[in-house]
Design a protein around this motif. Structure first.
Motif, PDB file in Angstrom:
ATOM      1  N   TRP A   1      38.699  -4.777  -7.177  1.00 34.52           N
ATOM      2  CA  TRP A   1      37.990  -5.505  -6.131  1.00 34.52           C
ATOM      3  C   TRP A   1      36.916  -4.683  -5.425  1.00 34.52           C
ATOM      4  N   ASN A   2      37.020  -3.356  -5.411  1.00 36.12           N
ATOM      5  CA  ASN A   2      36.056  -2.553  -4.647  1.00 36.12           C
ATOM      6  C   ASN A   2      34.924  -1.988  -5.502  1.00 36.12           C
ATOM      7  N   LEU A   3      34.851  -2.358  -6.766  1.00 42.67           N
ATOM      8  CA  LEU A   3      33.853  -1.748  -7.636  1.00 42.67           C
ATOM      9  C   LEU A   3      32.483  -2.406  -7.537  1.00 42.67           C
ATOM     10  N   ILE A   4      32.437  -3.723  -7.403  1.00 42.56           N
ATOM     11  CA  ILE A   4      31.144  -4.411  -7.401  1.00 42.56           C
ATOM     12  C   ILE A   4      30.292  -3.966  -6.217  1.00 42.56           C
ATOM     13  N   GLU A   5      30.914  -3.772  -5.057  1.00 45.96           N
ATOM     14  CA  GLU A   5      30.140  -3.326  -3.895  1.00 45.96           C
ATOM     15  C   GLU A   5      29.558  -1.939  -4.105  1.00 45.96           C
TER      16      GLU A   5
ATOM     17  N   TYR B   1      29.296  -1.084  -9.682  1.00 43.53           N
ATOM     18  CA  TYR B   1      29.936  -0.969 -10.986  1.00 43.53           C
ATOM     19  C   TYR B   1      30.424  -2.358 -11.374  1.00 43.53           C
ATOM     20  N   LEU B   2      30.027  -2.808 -12.548  1.00 45.76           N
ATOM     21  CA  LEU B   2      30.292  -4.182 -12.977  1.00 45.76           C
ATOM     22  C   LEU B   2      31.310  -4.174 -14.115  1.00 45.76           C
ATOM     23  N   PRO B   3      32.589  -4.388 -13.817  1.00 47.52           N
ATOM     24  CA  PRO B   3      33.641  -4.282 -14.839  1.00 47.52           C
ATOM     25  C   PRO B   3      33.568  -5.405 -15.871  1.00 47.52           C
ATOM     26  N   PHE B   4      33.863  -5.057 -17.129  1.00 44.47           N
ATOM     27  CA  PHE B   4      33.903  -6.077 -18.182  1.00 44.47           C
ATOM     28  C   PHE B   4      35.045  -5.870 -19.167  1.00 44.47           C
ATOM     29  N   ALA B   5      35.798  -4.775 -19.022  1.00 51.65           N
ATOM     30  CA  ALA B   5      36.900  -4.515 -19.953  1.00 51.65           C
ATOM     31  C   ALA B   5      37.898  -3.551 -19.323  1.00 51.65           C
ATOM     32  N   GLN B   6      39.145  -3.656 -19.763  1.00 50.53           N
ATOM     33  CA  GLN B   6      40.166  -2.684 -19.370  1.00 50.53           C
ATOM     34  C   GLN B   6      40.096  -1.486 -20.306  1.00 50.53           C
TER      35      GLN B   6
ATOM     36  N   ASP C   1      19.605  -2.578 -18.868  1.00 47.01           N
ATOM     37  CA  ASP C   1      20.382  -2.012 -19.975  1.00 47.01           C
ATOM     38  C   ASP C   1      21.190  -0.826 -19.457  1.00 47.01           C
ATOM     39  N   TYR C   2      22.121  -1.133 -18.554  1.00 49.51           N
ATOM     40  CA  TYR C   2      22.829  -0.086 -17.815  1.00 49.51           C
ATOM     41  C   TYR C   2      23.696   0.796 -18.712  1.00 49.51           C
ATOM     42  N   PRO C   3      23.873   2.050 -18.309  1.00 40.29           N
ATOM     43  CA  PRO C   3      24.858   2.888 -19.010  1.00 40.29           C
ATOM     44  C   PRO C   3      26.271   2.375 -18.755  1.00 40.29           C
ATOM     45  N   ILE C   4      27.167   2.725 -19.664  1.00 38.67           N
ATOM     46  CA  ILE C   4      28.572   2.319 -19.572  1.00 38.67           C
ATOM     47  C   ILE C   4      29.385   3.494 -19.050  1.00 38.67           C
ATOM     48  N   VAL C   5      30.249   3.222 -18.073  1.00 33.21           N
ATOM     49  CA  VAL C   5      31.122   4.261 -17.522  1.00 33.21           C
ATOM     50  C   VAL C   5      32.562   3.765 -17.514  1.00 33.21           C
ATOM     51  N   THR C   6      33.481   4.710 -17.405  1.00 32.13           N
ATOM     52  CA  THR C   6      34.892   4.368 -17.217  1.00 32.13           C
ATOM     53  C   THR C   6      35.357   4.912 -15.871  1.00 32.13           C
ATOM     54  N   LEU C   7      36.322   4.228 -15.290  1.00 27.19           N
ATOM     55  CA  LEU C   7      36.966   4.662 -14.055  1.00 27.19           C
ATOM     56  C   LEU C   7      38.456   4.457 -14.253  1.00 27.19           C
TER      57      LEU C   7
ATOM     58  N   TYR D   1      39.941   4.767  -8.864  1.00 26.15           N
ATOM     59  CA  TYR D   1      38.632   4.332  -9.350  1.00 26.15           C
ATOM     60  C   TYR D   1      37.470   4.948  -8.582  1.00 26.15           C
ATOM     61  N   GLU D   2      37.614   6.203  -8.209  1.00 29.82           N
ATOM     62  CA  GLU D   2      36.551   6.879  -7.453  1.00 29.82           C
ATOM     63  C   GLU D   2      35.537   7.547  -8.380  1.00 29.82           C
ATOM     64  N   GLU D   3      36.021   8.369  -9.311  1.00 29.39           N
ATOM     65  CA  GLU D   3      35.119   9.133 -10.180  1.00 29.39           C
ATOM     66  C   GLU D   3      34.786   8.339 -11.444  1.00 29.39           C
ATOM     67  N   THR D   4      33.555   8.496 -11.909  1.00 23.66           N
ATOM     68  CA  THR D   4      33.152   7.842 -13.150  1.00 23.66           C
ATOM     69  C   THR D   4      33.001   8.871 -14.259  1.00 23.66           C
ATOM     70  N   GLU D   5      33.174   8.384 -15.479  1.00 24.05           N
ATOM     71  CA  GLU D   5      32.936   9.231 -16.648  1.00 24.05           C
ATOM     72  C   GLU D   5      32.034   8.463 -17.599  1.00 24.05           C
ATOM     73  N   GLU D   6      31.011   9.111 -18.087  1.00 26.48           N
ATOM     74  CA  GLU D   6      30.082   8.461 -19.015  1.00 26.48           C
ATOM     75  C   GLU D   6      30.833   8.045 -20.269  1.00 26.48           C
ATOM     76  N   TYR D   7      30.520   6.845 -20.745  1.00 26.90           N
ATOM     77  CA  TYR D   7      31.180   6.348 -21.964  1.00 26.90           C
ATOM     78  C   TYR D   7      30.166   6.066 -23.074  1.00 26.90           C
TER      79      TYR D   7
END
Length: 198
Positions: free
Chosen positions: A116-120, A123-128, A147-153, A159-165
């Motif tokens: 719930w706190n990612l869109i603000e 970060y736009l989630p689309f998969a687990q 054409d945004y980069p993909i990240v994982t949290l 869900y604070e830190e991101t990692e490039e995917y």
């Protein structure tokens, strides 16, 4: 986009080849029931992916929910197939389900229950990501083509830190293609290997 369609269709074709796709009966819309498959499934039924009926209006509603335009490659992906489950990648990237006429409501439900706190934070989630994280578009990075980069949290740090995917959505599927091919060949070789004599 051809690579995305190719990988999605290759995955579903192989899943059908090795026994089919199944889910609890109450989760399968009538139009996705695979009536050609019979099996001794307790409380479950076989399902099949079908051609997507996702409209531009639905995608616009999804973009309004996210507060960002979505990558063209992802929009084309949504318009390719409906499915209950699509799991690709080395660490089990499970795309949010796509059921006819429920794209927006199901996506909202998934995100508002877990992410719930990612869109603000753009970060736009689309998969687990397996059972410990989420895969999202990083809309903090400006892109003329969205054409945004993909990240994982992950939930390990809430869900604070991101990692490039991956560099983008289509690039992610190029990576998926090699993993999928390896997995298919491994499964096929195991089936050809005779059991050890005891």
């Amino acid at each position: 986009m051809n690579k995305i369609k190719e990988v999605v269709d290759k995955y579903f074709a192989f899943m059908q080849e090795i026994g089919g796709l199944f889910a609890p009966e109450e989760q399968v819309p009538p139009g996705m029931l695979d009536l050609d498959r019979k099996g001794d499934l307790e409380y479950s039924v076989f399902w099949k992916p079908i051609n997507s009926t996702v409209t531009d209006v639905e995608i616009k509603k999804l973009e309004n929910y996210f507060g960002h335009e979505l990558p063209t490659a992802y929009k084309n992906f949504l318009k390719h197939r409906h499915f209950l489950e699509l799991q690709l990648g080395e660490y089990g990237v499970s795309f949010f389900k796509s059921i006819p006429e429920k794209l927006v409501s199901d996506t909202k439900e998934e995100i508002e229950e877990y992410y719930w706190n990612l869109i603000e934070r753009n970060y736009l989630p689309f998969a687990q990501l397996s059972d410990y994280g989420v895969v999202a578009f990083n809309a903090n990075k400006e892109s003329t083509e969205n054409d945004y980069p993909i990240v994982t949290l992950t939930h390990e740090d809430e869900y604070e830190e991101t990692e490039e995917y991956a560099a983008n959505f289509e690039g992610m599927f190029k990576e998926f293609d090699s993993h999928l091919e390896d997995w298919i060949q491994t499964r096929k070789s195991k089936e050809k290997t005779p059991p050890n004599n005891v």
